[in-house]
Design an enzyme around this catalytic site. Structure first.
Site, PDB file in Angstrom:
ATOM      1  N   TYR A  86       0.822  -1.216   0.000  1.00 35.77           N
ATOM      2  CA  TYR A  86       0.000   0.000   0.000  1.00 35.77           C
ATOM      3  C   TYR A  86       0.848   1.255   0.000  1.00 35.77           C
ATOM      4  O   TYR A  86       0.464   2.276  -0.573  1.00 35.77           O
ATOM      5  CB  TYR A  86      -0.973  -0.015   1.180  1.00 35.77           C
ATOM      6  CG  TYR A  86      -2.124  -0.942   0.898  1.00 35.77           C
ATOM      7  CD1 TYR A  86      -3.207  -0.510   0.139  1.00 35.77           C
ATOM      8  CD2 TYR A  86      -2.102  -2.263   1.313  1.00 35.77           C
ATOM      9  CE1 TYR A  86      -4.243  -1.350  -0.187  1.00 35.77           C
ATOM     10  CE2 TYR A  86      -3.136  -3.127   0.996  1.00 35.77           C
ATOM     11  CZ  TYR A  86      -4.207  -2.662   0.252  1.00 35.77           C
ATOM     12  OH  TYR A  86      -5.222  -3.503  -0.079  1.00 35.77           O
ATOM     13  N   HIS A  96      -6.787  -3.171   6.709  1.00 34.29           N
ATOM     14  CA  HIS A  96      -6.017  -4.144   5.935  1.00 34.29           C
ATOM     15  C   HIS A  96      -5.125  -5.019   6.809  1.00 34.29           C
ATOM     16  O   HIS A  96      -4.321  -5.789   6.293  1.00 34.29           O
ATOM     17  CB  HIS A  96      -5.167  -3.428   4.883  1.00 34.29           C
ATOM     18  CG  HIS A  96      -5.978  -2.860   3.764  1.00 34.29           C
ATOM     19  ND1 HIS A  96      -6.836  -3.645   3.021  1.00 34.29           N
ATOM     20  CD2 HIS A  96      -6.082  -1.604   3.263  1.00 34.29           C
ATOM     21  CE1 HIS A  96      -7.430  -2.889   2.106  1.00 34.29           C
ATOM     22  NE2 HIS A  96      -7.009  -1.645   2.234  1.00 34.29           N
TER      23      HIS A  96
END
Ligand code: CA
Ligand code: CA
Ligand code: CA
Ligand code: MG
Ligand code: MG
Ligand code: MG
Ligand code: MG
Lengths: 740, 740
Positions: B255, B414
């Site tokens: 990410y 996440h």
């Protein structure tokens, strides 16, 4: 701009970038020079350390075995170094070591282990003694002219002639077979005979021992009688009987790679020293054909097709294949595409063949290796079926599609029950796999490196292949003694048009009272990114049966169009013929008469479309049940099952499409494009299929099932429309804007 | 010889071999020139075809969406071409397209789809409008000085200022968050402000909208209140809050790679146009630290560690990482090892940073990229645990061993429940894997490319990791709302000696009433070919429990020393917390107090030795149960299970050894060398383990469990022998010829 200023930029850039920047320097030595330098480093280190010539005592892996084995390669390497550098240190070293052997050898009884049908002297088996003599013959040849006459005489009489006699007249059960052991024996005896100019030995090697000189009850390691088996022996009969007329080797390329060495070594020596024999042209150049067959039986990544009991991963680029490529180039017509293989091998043999290859590579003669399709016959007479390797290339330069279709004889003890089976490859390797063998060669943890139990219970079985299984029973009940009596037959092949290639074969003995006929095409059309793989498999029989057609796809299933019931308790699918090793992960019912199965593998997408009957089942299976030592790979497969019919026809079309990489996460063309696959005609005389691209373009393929004569004309009425063509098959493409 | 004649041979060989042989010719253009040429081909083709500026209508994937998306990158590329070639065709093209947008934009209402918390105008979500503006700001900047004053004025007033206001004051719920959406918003508004020299916009971007200007009840897409959440907004607060002080990003490198773009684009523009702000040094150079953190969180093959919901296979060599490497080199100290990454990326950005990298590469300044160990803190203040990346290099040049040890905070939505878990890599990639996410990004067949159900039911669960599971229940019951309240803590780390590196951390909240403490070492010693990975995991609690420690090895098990019972009927191992997805292929009992597990992967052998208790079980498991869409990889694992204890200590040593390839079938060093692994002391205060090499050499490692102060001295008596050391841990090596 780049092109225009090519020479100038090139000179300047190279002088600056390459010559002033040692970090980016490239080794500009030729392949031959590089190999010579590596060999020199290796041999010098051993010479400095000194070599031992111990009294033989150990089995393979033990000290005396490994030492004598290392010596044969050191001596052979030292001979090459003497030849190519002229440095007499190497000749002296060889001579000194040979005299040590000459002192030891006459004192040796047969090896104390006594574990072989042909116990050696230096090693536990004559095979290794013969290996030793083949390699050391090279070295001895290299120093023969340099040696004083009396030293030659001494070595000839004390060491080499006795060794040659030991491996032949004293051990006829080793020497006089038609078997790769005897090829090594003949090469050893013949090659040392050529060095010593001993015609008696050379003749013995070429033609074997006279049968009348052998005891009548002499037996080989399979307890077969030596005398009766073929009635012939020696190198020349082996050239006649070991290969099909195309150079195909019944056990497949994995074993051919191994068996070829003594043929090539002795062949090359005979070519040099007995040119009158014209050995290279023997049997229409069979040695060249065998080399050719070897290099053509590899997938686009260079891995050999895993036919029969092959260990997967053996490759065109293995060191063992270097000499085959070199001899192939040097002795058989300087094919410049072989130079590309040599470049990828990264080395050459230290002999005239290797030198020729290296020089040609350095001269920039290499051309791309892009083999075309080839059909190999099997059997010494070429009449026992065969294998087809059908290739096509995609729109993109490096893309390649290849399928191997097997309709060969059983392949002796290493054969698999996979008649009319196939495997499929692209430029990244396997797509539809053959399992290969259940064996980890030389890995002690896995059954000592031998064939594993699962090789018989799984790898050889029909269900382990992309081949039709009837009543969950392998071909010939999985019995070699039955299978070796029959072979499939090529029905038809047409590889003249690279865009539409057919191979078709029959097998009528694998199941009593049942005929099988499979036709496979590779169809290249601009409408599809890559060639389509098309299969039509017809079977007819007297009794109702259950048919299983496995698809051993590699990769990750993305989706299929079935109704699937997942199994939350898994049991093996059966109890024998390989089914005991399969779990059914899901039981599925295909919808709408058409199975579509979409998966991802190695950066590409694949979609197989098959026609299904209303009662068909699809099993999503996973290998690995009843595997107590965890020897089997957990491969996924799909089994298309049809029950309770006497006759059945399976048709399928496989598309390769698109691409995806997690580095950019952008899928291209992830769905197949084929719709409306149909069996438009299916009779004993004709089978026809049609399918559409989703843009509306239609292809129809018709095949005559009983007459493959290319000159015969066919007339067929399908749905009120007449089709006329000449020859076994016919392709009709109808564009979407044409009236249908 | 090769060295001596280097210059001469080089010149001759290069002139002949390279200059006369076009087949071997190398592209001598720099990376920058090559990228410029590729871009020119791409943009010229689009310009020839013409671009469309359609009225927005479609969702992502639809026509208008894809067209506007392609336009932003074409405009950005055209700007670079104008800058670097001076060809006015590109400037004219940009101007003409911008005027089309200037005509369209004022007519647009919010996008008709109305599917986002912040609906855009050109796209269905403001995020994509902001992407457009960031890239087009580059292009506009490139032609700004070339444009006539009145054209600038028109574009500024009709297109860009309205767009900037739309993305900020008109959509504060998009602009004023601490979230990567708002980073894009601020970068867009700020970058166009810099081009237009509009200080108001730049200030707005840097500091956000004043809270008092927002409605009190404004909510984001998670229905959180915008105003209350942090009390801060704008680019500078985002720099303060998005990273730990080391540049670590809570959701992991997968990410970070994505989130970093707007930070770098706006940062670089601010550096150029508002040098007084000294943005590159902001927060002690946080942008450079984030780049550094990105490139250091990859395995030796370049793949990012799959922390949390990562899609595996994203790599340092992905196109998306090019700008990070370029900016890292150009803006932060010209680290020459980054040039090696740029070379492998094979391209550079078409800006000053990319030019600098390209020039440095061409000048031969690249140095090997061989990162050392690093400890990252997590949390904006650096006080929420962290991750350690511990590296060591093997005897052979290109060999590398790396483990990632995770003691970070939850990582928001996440995050995975993998506290004190690790994964292990070598130069060929994964050895002990983290599953990553259950998702095929952008693959429509797999749940539309979104996170799959199995991401929650499997990938996030503790048993999917190399982390301790208690009572077959995930950490924090698998609930993020519980997990986000706590983080593990680094207990000790010592990476000063590259041959003996420690990282040790504690987690005391994952299970109520239970403490966990794991210490891991990488030990490099000449006795072993590769560094050893050593783990000591202690847990103590008030209640008796069942402990599962999984080992997610990659590859093929060769052998183990257990008594195994194979399961011929398989049922899922459990019903939740990931166990519902596991089959037990075999249930095993370890022998002799020591589990040895030997496997093969990617050409290397591995042996893990663990201490076992008499009652321990070992489960050989396979992933894939309860997986109706076949979304899960069929990964093998081993679960070391200990039942019915309140306290337990697991210790293990992993050896990497030998090699094997089917190309030559010669195994080297296939067996591990470790014997006699023992827990020599284990108390709340101290844990110690010892093991031997089979040659008799012994290693003992002692660790203080409660005092990590490097200045504190420890005295410990083990089996009558006194050990004294200073600091948290201690290694004692006893050679086999020394008295023990
Ligand atoms: Ca060269
Ligand atoms: Ca070669
Ligand atoms: Ca770069
Ligand atoms: Mg010679
Ligand atoms: Mg097979
Ligand atoms: Mg610019
Ligand atoms: Mg994870």
């Amino acid at each position: 701009m780049i092109i225009r200023n090519h020479i100038f930029i090139c000179i300047i850039a190279l002088l600056f970038a390459a010559c002033t920047s040692p970090a980016e320097e490239k080794n500009t030595d030729t392949l031959f020079e590089q190999e010579l330098a590596r060999t020199q480093v290796r041999v010098d280190a051993i010479m400095e350390q000194g070599v031992n010539v111990p009294v033989p005592k150990d089995m393979a892996g033990g000290y005396t075995h490994e030492e004598h084995k290392r010596n044969w390669s050191t001596l052979c390497d030292a001979g090459a170094l003497f030849t190519h550098t002229g440095d007499k240190r190497y000749a002296t070293f060889i001579r000194d070591v040979l005299f040590e052997y000459a002192e030891l050898y006459p004192t040796l009884p047969r090896h104390p282990t006594n574990r072989s049908y042909a116990t050696g002297k230096l090693f536990w088996q004559c095979l290794n003694d013969a290996n030793w003599l083949v390699y050391v013959s090279h070295a001895y040849d290299d120093i023969y002219d340099w040696l004083p006459e009396e030293e030659r005489k001494q070595l000839n009489e004390q060491l080499f002639r006795p060794m040659a006699d030991f491996l032949s007249v004293e051990t006829p059960q080793f020497f006089n077979r038609i078997h790769n052991h005897s090829t090594w024996a003949c090469a050893a005896v013949g090659m040392i005979g050529l060095v010593m100019d001993d015609d008696e030995l050379v003749d013995r090697a070429l033609n074997g021992l006279p049968p009348e000189s052998l005891p009548d009850d002499l037996r080989d390691n399979d307890s077969g009688l030596i005398k009766d088996k073929y009635g012939r022996a020696g190198f020349l009969p082996q050239l006649d009987l070991s290969f099909s007329p195309d150079g195909y080797f019944a056990e497949g390329p994995y074993y051919l790679r191994y068996a070829l060495s003594p043929f090539l070594f002795f062949g090359e020596a005979l070519d040099e020293k007995r040119p009158g024999l014209n050995i290279l042209e023997y049997r229409d150049g069979i040695l060249g054909k065998a080399i050719n067959a070897l290099v053509l039986q590899a997938d686009p990544t260079g891995d050999f097709f895993p036919i029969n009991d092959s260990h997967k991963g053996m490759s065109l680029y293995s060191d063992e294949v270097v000499k085959s490529v070199d001899y192939g180039y040097y002795l058989y017509g300087n094919d410049p595409s072989l130079l590309t293989l040599a470049e990828k091998q990264g080395t050459v043999s230290l002999n005239a063949a290797g030198k020729a290859v290296s020089d040609a590579v350095a001269a920039g003669k290499a051309e791309p290796f892009r083999p075309t399709s080839v059909l190999f016959t099997d059997g010494a007479d070429g009449k026992e079926g065969g294998v087809a390797v059908i290739r096509a290339y995609g729109a993109e330069e490096d893309h390649a599609s290849v399928f191997l279709f097997k309709y060969a004889a059983q392949g002796m003890g290493h054969g698999h029950f996979d008649r009319l089976g196939y495997s499929f490859y692209n430029e990244r390797g396997e797509v539809i796999q053959d399992y290969g063998s259940a064996r980890w060669v030389n890995i002690d943890q896995k059954g000592g490196g031998r064939y594993l139990k699962e090789n018989n219970t799984w790898a050889k079985q029909t269900v382990a292949h992309n081949a039709l299984v009837v009543n969950q029973t392998s071909h010939f009940d999985g019995e070699i003694s039955k299978a070796e009596n029959f072979h499939p037959n090529l029905y038809a092949a047409d590889i003249s048009n690279p865009d539409f290639q057919l191979v078709s074969a029959t097998e009528n003995n694998a199941y009593p009272g049942r005929e099988m006929h499979r036709s496979m095409w590779l169809l290249k059309d601009d409408a599809f990114q890559e060639p389509l793989l098309i299969s039509v498999l017809r079977t007819s029989g007297s009794a109702s049966a259950s048919f299983d057609l496995p698809l051993w796809y590699k990769g990750q299933m993305l989706e299929n169009n079935c109704d699937c019931e997942i199994n939350n308790v898994m049991k093996p699918l059966g109890t024998n013929h390989g089914y005991q090793h399969l779990w059914a992960e899901a039981n599925c019912k295909p919808k709408e008469g058409q199975l579509q199965f979409n998966w991802f593998h190695n950066g590409r997408f694949f979609t197989q479309t098959s026609v299904t009957d209303a009662e068909d089942e699809v099993l999503l299976v996973r290998l690995g049940a009843n595997d107590p030592e965890m020897n089997l790979r957990r491969a996924p497969g799909l089994i298309h099952r049809r029950n309770g019919r006497a006759n059945a026809t399976f048709i399928s079309v496989l598309e390769t499409h698109g691409s995806y990489t997690p580095r950019n996460e952008i899928p291209h063309d992830p769905y197949g494009h084929i719709t409306d696959l149909n069996l438009v005609v299916d009779s004993p005389e004709y089978t026809g299929l049609s399918f559409n691209h989703q843009d509306g373009t239609q292809w129809m393929i018709l095949i005559s099932n009983q007459n493959a004569d290319p000159s015969v004309s066919h007339n067929l009425n399908i749905n009120g429309r007449a089709y006329n063509w000449q020859g076994v098959h016919h392709l009709i493409k109808t564009n979407n804007n044409e009236s249908k």
